[in-house]
Scaffold this motif. Structure first.
Motif, short mmCIF file in Angstrom:
data_model
loop_
_atom_site.label_atom_id
_atom_site.label_comp_id
_atom_site.label_asym_id
_atom_site.label_seq_id
_atom_site.Cartn_x
_atom_site.Cartn_y
_atom_site.Cartn_z
N THR A 392 0.83 -1.21 0.00
CA THR A 392 0.00 0.00 0.00
C THR A 392 0.86 1.25 0.00
OG1 THR A 392 -1.74 -1.17 1.20
CG2 THR A 392 -1.83 1.22 1.24
N GLU A 394 3.91 1.59 -1.09
CA GLU A 394 4.61 1.73 -2.38
C GLU A 394 3.68 2.34 -3.44
OE1 GLU A 394 5.96 -2.18 -3.20
OE2 GLU A 394 7.86 -1.95 -2.10
N LYS A 395 2.41 1.96 -3.43
CA LYS A 395 1.46 2.47 -4.42
C LYS A 395 1.23 3.96 -4.29
CE LYS A 395 -1.01 -1.90 -5.01
NZ LYS A 395 -2.29 -2.64 -4.80
N ILE A 396 1.35 4.49 -3.08
CA ILE A 396 1.11 5.93 -2.90
C ILE A 396 2.42 6.70 -2.83
CG2 ILE A 396 -1.09 5.56 -1.75
CD1 ILE A 396 0.23 6.00 0.91
N GLY A 397 3.54 6.01 -3.21
CA GLY A 397 4.80 6.70 -3.36
C GLY A 397 5.58 6.91 -2.09
N ILE A 398 5.30 6.18 -1.07
CA ILE A 398 6.03 6.30 0.18
C ILE A 398 6.99 5.11 0.29
CG2 ILE A 398 5.88 6.37 2.69
CD1 ILE A 398 3.16 7.64 2.41
N GLY A 399 8.27 5.39 0.48
CA GLY A 399 9.23 4.29 0.58
C GLY A 399 9.04 3.48 1.85
N TYR A 400 9.50 2.24 1.79
CA TYR A 400 9.35 1.32 2.95
C TYR A 400 10.69 0.66 3.22
CZ TYR A 400 7.63 -2.46 5.91
OH TYR A 400 7.42 -3.33 6.94
#
Length: 402
Positions: A392, A394-400
């Motif tokens: 989720t 990654e889809k909104i552009g937040i790195g993990y």
């Protein structure tokens, strides 16, 4: 290193280190002539007077009065002892009179631990003709280790507070070949200051409990003297006597004892028709505060169930859980103890009024559950899971970064 090994090492090192001074209090074997066995071999010894760690094994208050006819007739009471204890706390005294002179030795003991490993600390003092009888105050450190039903090991160190180097160390060992009280083989070794290992005092013997609460003992000392004793339990009352013989096998004197308080195994069979009530209302904790805290403790609940299991007049336990507040792990421990209780053929009844999953699972161990007619049960079930957010994010552009 495990935390319970340090006291054992200290006590072991104390024994060979006794190399200075002269003891200014009665030796272990002299002061404990009321004992039928070594302290850790049978029941609770002298309730902390001989090993302060022993009171941690008590589940109910208990007291005993012992006396001897060594210095006259049995009715003269020239030598007697009184010992009282509750779980983790003990008090004892021995009074001795010779002619018009007398001395009374007192000891107060505290203990902590469980049946596997317990520790204790005691303080002793005397009154009367203390200088004539060569007395001083003392401190005792003791431990009792019972890794399994077959073996127990006791270690005691005694230090004088007034005379440097006036010390004594004691080791006592008991073995139970069948893992129960049928046969116990025991021995002890005591070393005082200025004594070499070769001249330390020792004793050895056996205790047989062929019938519940009827114990026959024999004990042999390095002085070639010996004792033969018998202890008989009537439940909450017990009687004991012991004959002492000298090195020529001639009768010397007798000791007698009466015990009242805690329930002990007995061959007398009462009517099995009574139920013990246990209230679990309110919070149940592992430990409570000393003051202004009326919560139940897990240790006390387990001890109450065990006492009911051992009492032949008890047919079962009735538990009131109204207002119960306890964690699931505590309820699980009590439930397992109740399962063990039921294995003795006794019954369990549980009353509930408002219960969730944990409380109802706890109550399900009972033979019969009684519910308030205005009560409520919420069986929401159990669920266990995890939430995954990496995709989720990654889809909104937040790195993990895990």
């Amino acid at each position: 290193m495990k935390s319970h090994t340090l006291p054992i090492i200290c006590l072991v090192l104390l024994i060979p280190a006794l190399a200075f001074g002269q003891a200014v209090y009665p030796s272990f074997h002299t002061q404990n002539d009321f004992l039928l066995t070594s302290p850790g071999a049978m029941k609770f010894g002298l309730y902390g007077y001989d090993n302060p760690a022993l009171t941690s094994l008590l589940h109910e208050p208990d007291l005993a009065f012992l006396w001897s006819d060594q210095s006259g007739k049995w009715t003269d009471f020239n030598r007697w002892g009184f010992f009282a204890a509750r779980p983790n706390v003990g008090f004892g005294l021995i009074h001795q009179k010779v002619g018009t002179l007398y001395v009374t030795d007192y000891r107060l003991s505290l203990a902590t631990g469980n049946r596997t490993m317990s520790y204790g600390l005691a303080y002793g003092w005397s009154s009367g003709y203390t200088k004539t009888f060569n007395r001083s105050s003392l401190v005792m450190i003791g431990t009792l280790f019972r890794p399994n039903p077959y073996l127990s090991l006791g270690l005691v160190g005694t230090l004088s507070t007034q005379s440097r180097g006036a010390d004594e160390g004691v080791v006592d060992l008991a073995a139970r070949p069948f893992g129960n009280e049928l046969l116990t083989v025991f021995g002890d070794y005591a070393l005082q200051s200025k004594q070499t290992l070769a001249v330390g005092r020792w004793s050895t013997g056996v205790a047989i409990e062929a019938l519940p609460g009827v114990r026959i003992t024999g004990r042999y000392f390095d002085t070639k003297s010996f004792t033969v004793g018998i202890q008989f339990s009537l439940g909450r009352v017990g009687l004991a006597t012991q004959a002492h013989y000298d090195k020529d096998a001639k009768y010397s004197y007798n000791t007698y004892g009466v015990r009242v308080g805690a329930f002990d195994r007995t061959m007398l069979k009462g009517r099995k028709n009574s139920y013990v009530g246990i209230t679990m209302s309110g919070p149940v904790k592992y430990q409570r505060f000393q003051f202004l805290d009326n919560a139940h403790t897990l240790k006390n609940l387990l001890a109450a169930i065990e006492a009911a299991k051992q009492d032949p007049s008890v047919a079962g336990i009735a538990i009131n859980t109204s207002g119960l507040a306890a964690d699931g792990e505590i309820l699980w421990e009590v439930r397992e103890k109740l399962r063990d209780f039921k294995s003795s053929g006794k019954r369990v009844m549980v009353f509930i009024d408002r219960a969730g999953m944990n409380q109802y699972h706890f109550a399900s161990v009972a033979d019969k559950i009684v519910m308030d007619t205005q009560g409520l049960i919420q069986l929401g079930g159990y669920v266990a899971g995890r939430t995954f957010l990496k995709g989720t994010l990654e889809k909104i552009g937040i790195g993990y970064d895990e």
